[in-house]
Design an enzyme around this catalytic site. Structure first.
Site, PDB file in Angstrom:
ATOM      1  N   HIS A 114      66.332 111.514  57.408  1.00 52.22           N
ATOM      2  CA  HIS A 114      66.406 112.254  56.134  1.00 52.22           C
ATOM      3  C   HIS A 114      66.296 111.318  54.934  1.00 52.22           C
ATOM      4  O   HIS A 114      66.856 111.602  53.878  1.00 52.22           O
ATOM      5  CB  HIS A 114      67.712 113.057  56.042  1.00 52.22           C
ATOM      6  CG  HIS A 114      68.015 113.848  57.269  1.00 52.22           C
ATOM      7  ND1 HIS A 114      67.496 115.107  57.503  1.00 52.22           N
ATOM      8  CD2 HIS A 114      68.758 113.541  58.372  1.00 52.22           C
ATOM      9  CE1 HIS A 114      67.934 115.548  58.677  1.00 52.22           C
ATOM     10  NE2 HIS A 114      68.685 114.604  59.229  1.00 52.22           N
ATOM     11  N   SER A 162      46.398  98.349  36.588  1.00 53.86           N
ATOM     12  CA  SER A 162      46.292  99.561  35.777  1.00 53.86           C
ATOM     13  C   SER A 162      45.437  99.262  34.558  1.00 53.86           C
ATOM     14  O   SER A 162      45.504  98.169  34.000  1.00 53.86           O
ATOM     15  CB  SER A 162      47.686 100.009  35.347  1.00 53.86           C
ATOM     16  OG  SER A 162      47.622 100.761  34.157  1.00 53.86           O
ATOM     17  N   LYS A 201      51.367  96.555  35.708  1.00 56.19           N
ATOM     18  CA  LYS A 201      51.290  97.254  36.994  1.00 56.19           C
ATOM     19  C   LYS A 201      50.494  96.509  38.067  1.00 56.19           C
ATOM     20  O   LYS A 201      49.471  95.905  37.785  1.00 56.19           O
ATOM     21  CB  LYS A 201      50.663  98.645  36.806  1.00 56.19           C
ATOM     22  CG  LYS A 201      51.462  99.632  35.992  1.00 56.19           C
ATOM     23  CD  LYS A 201      52.828  99.955  36.585  1.00 56.19           C
ATOM     24  CE  LYS A 201      52.793 100.557  37.958  1.00 56.19           C
ATOM     25  NZ  LYS A 201      52.314 101.932  37.950  1.00 56.19           N
ATOM     26  N   GLU A 225      47.771 104.033  49.519  1.00 52.46           N
ATOM     27  CA  GLU A 225      47.707 105.353  48.874  1.00 52.46           C
ATOM     28  C   GLU A 225      46.399 106.058  49.231  1.00 52.46           C
ATOM     29  O   GLU A 225      46.381 107.255  49.524  1.00 52.46           O
ATOM     30  CB  GLU A 225      47.837 105.217  47.348  1.00 52.46           C
ATOM     31  CG  GLU A 225      49.270 104.890  46.932  1.00 52.46           C
ATOM     32  CD  GLU A 225      49.430 104.702  45.429  1.00 52.46           C
ATOM     33  OE1 GLU A 225      48.455 104.929  44.675  1.00 52.46           O
ATOM     34  OE2 GLU A 225      50.536 104.315  45.011  1.00 52.46           O
TER      35      GLU A 225
END
Ligand code: ARG
Length: 457
Positions: free
Chosen positions: A157, A278, A284, A291
């Protein structure tokens, strides 16, 4: 010869919109090499069975080989009017060698031809994907071996649950991929079956030799039933399922790596060479590789559902709907090859924050189950032990303490012997999980050895 190779019965010219709509040449040109390989085997068989002459066979094979060369060197001109790769090649052959080219399609239909091309294509690509998957597994095993001492919190969880060795955790992905390898090998058995010689679907009156074709093209089996041979795309759906599951596994790993790399987790550092920046935020460094792999999983699912749905309402035998099988198949093959190609490079740039993992491993009362099992070993029932440890946890929570902060007195007041003080370290907990497949260093090392043996066999 009429304009179309199938134009004899046609009174009118086919409308260009229809020509354009029905053409598959834009994508099935990718099968050219396999199409020609199949045609060469086919004419060898025709000559052997004395359906065409030796001279015709030699002329056709010479022409086909030249066409293969033209395609390879980029000289071949693909036209929508030529419909698909099968007719394009045949038309070119007519222009090259004239009359004898008319014998190539004897006792053959595009229905068995396209099924053959697909199977030849998949046979090669499954081989490639297997190699890439094994390489990925090797990287996982390396990462597990390099970090065999690191303990981390295991999760359920997404909450700290029990301490585990990092190696144990990451080795899960080796096992997932191993099932993928086995599934792909099994799928190969169904792919490895020759459909050529089924004709349009009913067989042929000519004395062909399908066994010779199978041998010539390296198939272990023949698709025995001629209607089934041209109507079957199970092998494609099966491969697409294998691919979808494999991508799902890569996607789950991606999700973990992305989380672990976030400052909130801080479990891993990733080298700059596999991150991207970025355009606006100068600070970043983004994990775009996992991803994208997580994102591309959707295509693999889509391709599977596309093919299953395309097939579900088809009456026997061939229907043009089946032309839609190719782009899904190509896309899953390409997606898998790209994902499996880049993943090892990404994984090799991952470094663990071992200190942080080790120190988090015991946080969140992760050894609570061990304490309960300790009571069980002393004769307490598990339910009773669960209750007692639960109370101890509540005491700690209310007093903002961890198990490690408790003294012998605290433990005693909850009915625990003083020896439990020694049970509260995460590293110790891991060492005691000696059950088969458990997280003890002995078991994890055993599984690693087994994995290595399988991978390097
Ligand atoms: N381009 C077709 C396909 O990909 C080839 C088979 C055509 N067969 C036919 N009966 N029209 O499925």
């Amino acid at each position: 010869m009429t304009q179309k190779l199938w134009g004899g019965a046609f009174k009118e010219k086919v409308s260009p919109v229809v020509e354009d709509f029905t053409a598959s040449i834009a994508f099935d040109r990718r099968l050219a090499g396999y199409d020609i390989e199949g045609s060469i085997a086919h004419v060898m068989m025709l000559a052997r069975c004395r359906i065409i002459s030796l001279r015709e066979k030699n002329l056709i094979i010479k022409g086909l080989k030249e066409i293969a060369g033209e395609i390879k060197s980029g000289k071949f001109r693909f036209k929508a009017a030529d419909e698909d790769i099968h007719l394009s090649v045949e038309k070119r052959l007519h222009r090259k060698i004239g009359e004898p080219a008319g014998k190539l399609h004897t006792a053959r239909s595009r229905n068995d031809q396209v099924a053959l091309d697909l199977r030849l294509f998949l046979r090669d690509e499954i081989g490639n994907i297997l190699k890439l998957t094994k390489n990925m597994q090797k990287c996982i095993v390396d990462l597990a071996e390099q970090n065999i001492k690191v303990v981390m919190p295991g999760f359920t969880h997404l909450q700290h649950a029990q301490p585990v060795l990092f190696s144990h955790h990451i080795l899960t992905y080796y096992y997932m991929l191993q099932r993928d390898v086995e599934r792909l090998k099994d799928c190969m058995k169904r792919v490895d079956c020759l459909p050529l010689g089924a004709g349009a679907f009913a067989g042929t009156t000519l004395p062909i030799d399908r066994m010779f074709l199978a041998k010539q093209l390296g198939f272990s089996n023949v698709c025995e039933h001629s209607i089934d041979a041209v109507s079957d795309r199970d092998f494609a759906a099966e491969f697409l399922f294998c691919g979808a599951l494999l991508m799902m596994h890569l996607s789950r790993l991606s999700e973990e790596l992305i989380m672990w790399a976030s400052p909130e987790f801080g479990f891993i550092e990733i080298g700059d060479s596999v991150l991207t920046g970025s355009s606006m935020m100068p600070q970043k460094k983004n994990p775009d590789v996992p991803e994208l792999i997580r994102g591309k999983c959707g295509r693999a699912y889509g391709n599977l559902v596309n093919t299953l749905t395309m097939m579900k309402g088809l009456p026997l035998s061939y229907n043009r709907d089946m032309q839609e099988d190719k782009e899904s198949l190509f896309d899953t093959v390409d997606t898998l090859k790209k994902a499996l190609g880049v993943y090892p490079v990404f994984l090799r740039a991952v470094r663990l924050n071992a200190d942080r993992l080790n120190s988090l491993a015991g946080e969140g009362f992760t050894v609570a189950t061990d304490l309960a099992e300790h009571l069980v070993a002393k004769g307490v029932s598990f339910r009773e032990a669960h209750e007692r440890v639960g109370k101890l946890v509540r005491f700690c929570m209310e007093n903002r303490k961890s198990f490690e902060d408790l003294g012998k007195e605290d433990f005693r007041s909850f009915g625990f012997g003083q020896e439990v003080v020694k049970l509260v370290s995460a590293a110790g907990s891991v060492k005691r999980k000696k059950s088969l497949g458990g997280t003890s260093p002995g078991e994890v090392r055993r599984m690693l050895r087994k994995a290595r043996k399988t991978l390097y066999a």
